[in-house]
Design an enzyme around this catalytic site. Structure first.
Site, mmCIF file in Angstrom:
data_model
loop_
_atom_site.group_PDB
_atom_site.id
_atom_site.type_symbol
_atom_site.label_atom_id
_atom_site.label_comp_id
_atom_site.label_asym_id
_atom_site.label_seq_id
_atom_site.Cartn_x
_atom_site.Cartn_y
_atom_site.Cartn_z
ATOM 1 N N GLU A 103 -31.037 18.870 -14.921
ATOM 2 C CA GLU A 103 -32.069 18.997 -13.741
ATOM 3 C C GLU A 103 -30.976 19.301 -12.581
ATOM 4 O O GLU A 103 -31.250 20.006 -11.622
ATOM 5 C CB GLU A 103 -32.878 18.005 -13.489
ATOM 6 C CG GLU A 103 -34.282 18.227 -14.468
ATOM 7 C CD GLU A 103 -33.989 17.609 -16.027
ATOM 8 O OE1 GLU A 103 -32.771 17.082 -16.195
ATOM 9 O OE2 GLU A 103 -34.665 17.949 -16.868
ATOM 10 N N HIS A 130 -43.775 9.429 -17.549
ATOM 11 C CA HIS A 130 -44.174 10.637 -17.792
ATOM 12 C C HIS A 130 -45.468 10.836 -16.806
ATOM 13 O O HIS A 130 -46.283 11.773 -17.131
ATOM 14 C CB HIS A 130 -44.216 10.924 -19.057
ATOM 15 C CG HIS A 130 -43.121 11.300 -19.683
ATOM 16 N ND1 HIS A 130 -42.140 10.369 -20.098
ATOM 17 C CD2 HIS A 130 -42.280 12.426 -20.150
ATOM 18 C CE1 HIS A 130 -41.032 10.902 -20.799
ATOM 19 N NE2 HIS A 130 -41.490 12.167 -20.763
HETATM 20 C C1 LIG Z 1 -34.544 14.462 -17.553
HETATM 21 C C2 LIG Z 1 -35.132 15.025 -18.518
HETATM 22 N N1 LIG Z 1 -35.773 16.507 -18.803
HETATM 23 C C3 LIG Z 1 -36.372 16.861 -19.625
HETATM 24 C C4 LIG Z 1 -37.062 16.078 -20.327
HETATM 25 C C5 LIG Z 1 -38.162 16.636 -21.502
HETATM 26 N N2 LIG Z 1 -37.704 16.330 -22.794
HETATM 27 C C6 LIG Z 1 -37.971 15.403 -23.706
HETATM 28 S S1 LIG Z 1 -37.016 15.256 -24.878
HETATM 29 C C7 LIG Z 1 -36.176 16.562 -24.802
HETATM 30 C C8 LIG Z 1 -35.089 17.149 -25.439
HETATM 31 C C9 LIG Z 1 -33.954 16.501 -25.729
HETATM 32 O O1 LIG Z 1 -33.231 16.600 -26.747
HETATM 33 P P1 LIG Z 1 -31.950 15.380 -27.393
HETATM 34 O O2 LIG Z 1 -31.375 14.728 -26.168
HETATM 35 O O3 LIG Z 1 -31.295 16.371 -28.193
HETATM 36 O O4 LIG Z 1 -32.687 14.316 -28.211
HETATM 37 P P2 LIG Z 1 -33.717 14.653 -29.543
HETATM 38 O O5 LIG Z 1 -35.320 14.753 -28.962
HETATM 39 O O6 LIG Z 1 -33.132 15.820 -30.422
HETATM 40 O O7 LIG Z 1 -33.936 13.251 -30.413
HETATM 41 C C10 LIG Z 1 -36.439 17.113 -23.472
HETATM 42 C C11 LIG Z 1 -36.144 18.341 -22.838
HETATM 43 C C12 LIG Z 1 -36.898 14.510 -20.279
HETATM 44 N N3 LIG Z 1 -37.566 13.703 -20.927
HETATM 45 N N4 LIG Z 1 -36.088 14.202 -19.326
#
Ligand SMILES: Cc1ncc(C[n+]2csc(CCOP(=O)(O)OP(=O)(O)O)c2C)c(N)n1
Lengths: 326, 356
Positions: free
Chosen positions: A60, A129
């Protein structure tokens, strides 16, 4: 006029502005291939290609800052945050950079950027959230902040934001995306920033509000009408610039007001509006202005506690009755 | 590496890990059912397919070691000792949940188990992990802190800042990147300019390793080395665990269709960490069919019990709304603000009350 969803109204606004101005581009997490986490950007990648609709890593601060630089260099970025909760990571770029560019460069540079995305609580998403953050952004001079509460406002305000030469934050209601309403098709339909709208005229009490709470205020007004209370609902739509005239006009007419907002009350938008009302319409007031807002705690997960924490139609009605001494 | 572990480890330990993996799997299958019935709400991210990472990584830990993670946290909590009952009750939003019903799926916490959560903002837990490592070293302890994160979190600035400090100050933190290939709908290669995550450790002069995250024994062996390095030398390690997420990103994301094909998922399921482990144990004569059946029954009973427990646990009382906003309630002035006239639905808190 076509009846479409709030989501599609935003989509139309984006499509029309991407079409109109080649310097406009959309960037954010999942905006392209995934069609947007909340499907606001559905079909835009296909239509405008990867140069104009850009998927980013989950960075972000990085892509918000990239937008600031691109705007200083003459482009008109629209930066989508998956939700405003995550925009907090980008606050340095929004607050320390975007808000100050025009001022600290003595007008040599401006920062025509839009930051947008959903805000506020949905259902049981818990503390990190479920935040309505508009008050924190309205605090900063240099930023403009709008919060559309209907599909038409969503389209008109987003288009105005994209055409504006300053950084504009558009905070969309996460639970409003599916809401339907009449939306003008004219590609030059814009709603100027800083113009409130009376969503329901009334004589007895003003319910001042914005964003997602507009709907709640209208419901409260309908219920009050059954009790012979004629409530006026004023939707600020834009929190900075603030349409103080419309607010003051309404209060001078009804002599009583309640501010309804989704976020916390402490240092909230209601706090600002109440201060302005007492400075500008004190002699017209027949009762102290009351505020209805989220309870003063982070949002709990448990369904029942969450319900208690959120502002409600009932609490709005109760506050109106109090200022009416009923 | 995995073969050697099969020889070296006691049967109890081997079966203990199998039990935890099975428990995690059955627990989440049940949670997903309850979610469909509306008994669990909000965002819910399942760990199905990744059990070998959490279980293998936490198996060699001591009770006084710390674990911190993101929102995909059910199985990691259970592997650290939080009971299935406490976790299920939290998913149900009940008072007996490990976060008192205030956190839900994404925010499991248990001070008793040194399970430090349960963080919902991508990357948010990484600096905190570094701080826990700092506290361990500050106090002269020999515990370690294990920090899980998804591969997408690695692109956050918080990752860079944290790993730099951990290496600079030699902190006993083990950063485990669970590379399940997708950050929501974005494949890793579409999000990172560098494919090999373990290489990022070079930038911080930090030791690193790549582990097959579908192989619980390899995961465990890799961790053992990292734990020794943290305890003996107070040095951090970056481990990239290559794995796969069998379910959608969260309950609202389809398993396949948008960003990966059915074939992709089916292929990955060929390496199901539980099935592979069972196969390996059987081949080495460390597990019989009867053992497996007994384990499976035990685990199913534990999950059913957890659901019963959650269903019977009371809802948090209205007064809990303001409990724990602050650790200390001042005597002078009111910390809370409900507006002048707005009725407070939850005036259950006592003034001057110190939260417990
Ligand atoms: C700073 C932030 N940006 C966006 C999100 C929304 N979001 C939640 S999980 C996710 C994907 C994260 O992927 P990863 O870190 O690879 O973990 P996984 O879900 O694969 O375990 C996103 C974009 C968030 N929670 N926090």
């Amino acid at each position: 006029m076509a009846v479409i969803t709030y989501r599609d109204a935003l989509n139309q606004a984006l499509a029309e502005e991407l079409e109109r101005d080649p310097d406009v581009f959309l960037m954010g997490e999942e905006v392209g291939q995934y069609d947007g986490a909340y499907k606001v950007s559905r079909g835009l990648l296909e239509r405008f290609g990867e140069r104009r609709v850009v998927d980013t890593p989950i960075t972000e601060l990085g892509f918000a800052g990239l937008g600031v630089g691109a705007a200083m260099a003459g482009l008109r970025p629209v930066i989508e945050f998956m939700t405003w909760n995550f925009a907090i990571l980008a606050n340095d770029q929004i607050i320390n950079s975007a808000a100050k560019v025009h001022y600290m460069t003595a007008g040599q540079f401006s920062c025509p950027i839009v930051f947008r995305g959903p805000t506020g609580a949905a259902l049981q998403l818990s503390a990190q959230h479920s935040q309505a953050l508009e008050a924190s952004y309205a605090h900063f001079p240099g930023l403009k902040v709008v919060v559309p509460g209907t599909p038409a406002d969503a389209k008109g305000l987003l288009k105005a934001a994209i055409r504006d030469d300053d950084p504009v934050l558009v905070l969309e209601g996460e639970v409003l995306y599916a809401m339907k309403g009449e939306v003008p098709e004219d590609p030059d339909f814009v709603i100027p920033l800083g113009v409130a709208e009376v969503k329901r005229a009334g004589a007895d009490v003003s319910i001042l509000t914005h964003g997602k709470m507009v709907n709640l205020a209208l419901q409260a007004a309908e219920r009050l009408a059954k009790d012979d209370v004629d409530a006026e609902v004023v939707d600020l739509r834009s929190l900075r610039p603030l349409d103080l005239d419309r607010v003051v006009d309404s209060v001078r007419k009804t002599n009583r007001a309640v501010y309804l907002e989704e976020g916390w009350g402490y240092s909230g938008i209601g706090a600002e509006v109440v201060a302005q009302v007492q400075e500008n319409a004190f002699d017209w007031l027949d009762a102290p202005v009351l505020r209805v807002h989220q309870t003063d705690a982070p949002m709990p997960y448990s369904k029942e506690l969450e319900k208690l924490a959120k502002p409600s139609v009932e609490r709005t009605i109760e506050a109106c009755n109090r200022v009416l001494y009923r | 590496m995995a073969g050697a572990a099969l020889e070296r480890l006691e049967r109890d330990e081997l079966l203990g890990m199998l039990r935890l993996m099975l428990l995690g799997r059955r627990f989440e299958e049940k949670a997903s059912e309850s979610y469909a019935l509306g008994k669990i709400g909000g965002f819910c991210h399942l760990y199905i397919g990744q059990e070998a990472v959490g279980v293998g990584a936490l198996a060699p830990l001591r009770d006084d070691d710390y674990v911190i993670t993101a929102y995909r946290d059910h199985v990691q909590a259970i592997a650290k000792g939080v009971t299935a009952r406490q976790v299920m009750a939290e998913l149900y939003g009940r008072v007996d949940g490990c976060s008192g019903g205030k956190g839900g799926s994404m925010h499991l916490y248990s001070a008793e188990h040194r399970f430090m959560g349960g963080w919902g903002i991508v990357g948010g837990q990484i600096p905190a992990a570094t701080g826990i490592g700092w506290a361990i070293k500050y106090r002269g302890g020999d515990q370690v802190c294990v920090c899980f994160m998804g591969e997408a979190a690695v692109n956050q600035g918080a990752f860079h800042e944290s790993l730099n400090m951990a290496a600079l100050w030699k902190l006993p933190v083990i950063y485990i990147v669970e590379n399940n290939r997708y950050g929501m709908g974005t494949a890793w290669e579409r999000a990172s300019s560098l494919y090999d995550i373990s290489q990022k450790a070079c930038a911080y002069a930090m030791p690193s390793a790549i582990a097959d995250g579908m192989d619980v024994l390899e995961m465990r062996a890799t961790m053992e080395e990292a734990i020794e390095r943290a305890r003996e030398e107070s040095m951090p390690t970056l481990i990239e665990a290559r794995c796969y997420r069998f379910m959608g990103h969260s309950m609202s994301d389809p398993v396949y269709g948008v960003y990966r094909t059915k074939k992709d998922v089916e292929e990955a399921k060929q390496t199901d960490p539980i099935a592979t482990y069972i196969e390996g144990l059987k081949q080495a004569d460390r597990l019989t069919t009867e053992d497996l059946e007994a384990l499976d029954q035990e685990v199913r009973a534990e999950v059913d019990d957890a659901v019963q427990f959650a269903e019977n646990s009371p809802l948090p009382p209205a007064g809990d709304l303001h409990r724990d906003v602050y650790a200390q309630i001042n005597d002078h002035g009111d910390l809370f603000f409900e507006g002048v006239g707005a009725p407070d639905p939850a005036l259950g808190r006592a003034a001057g009350e110190v939260a417990d």
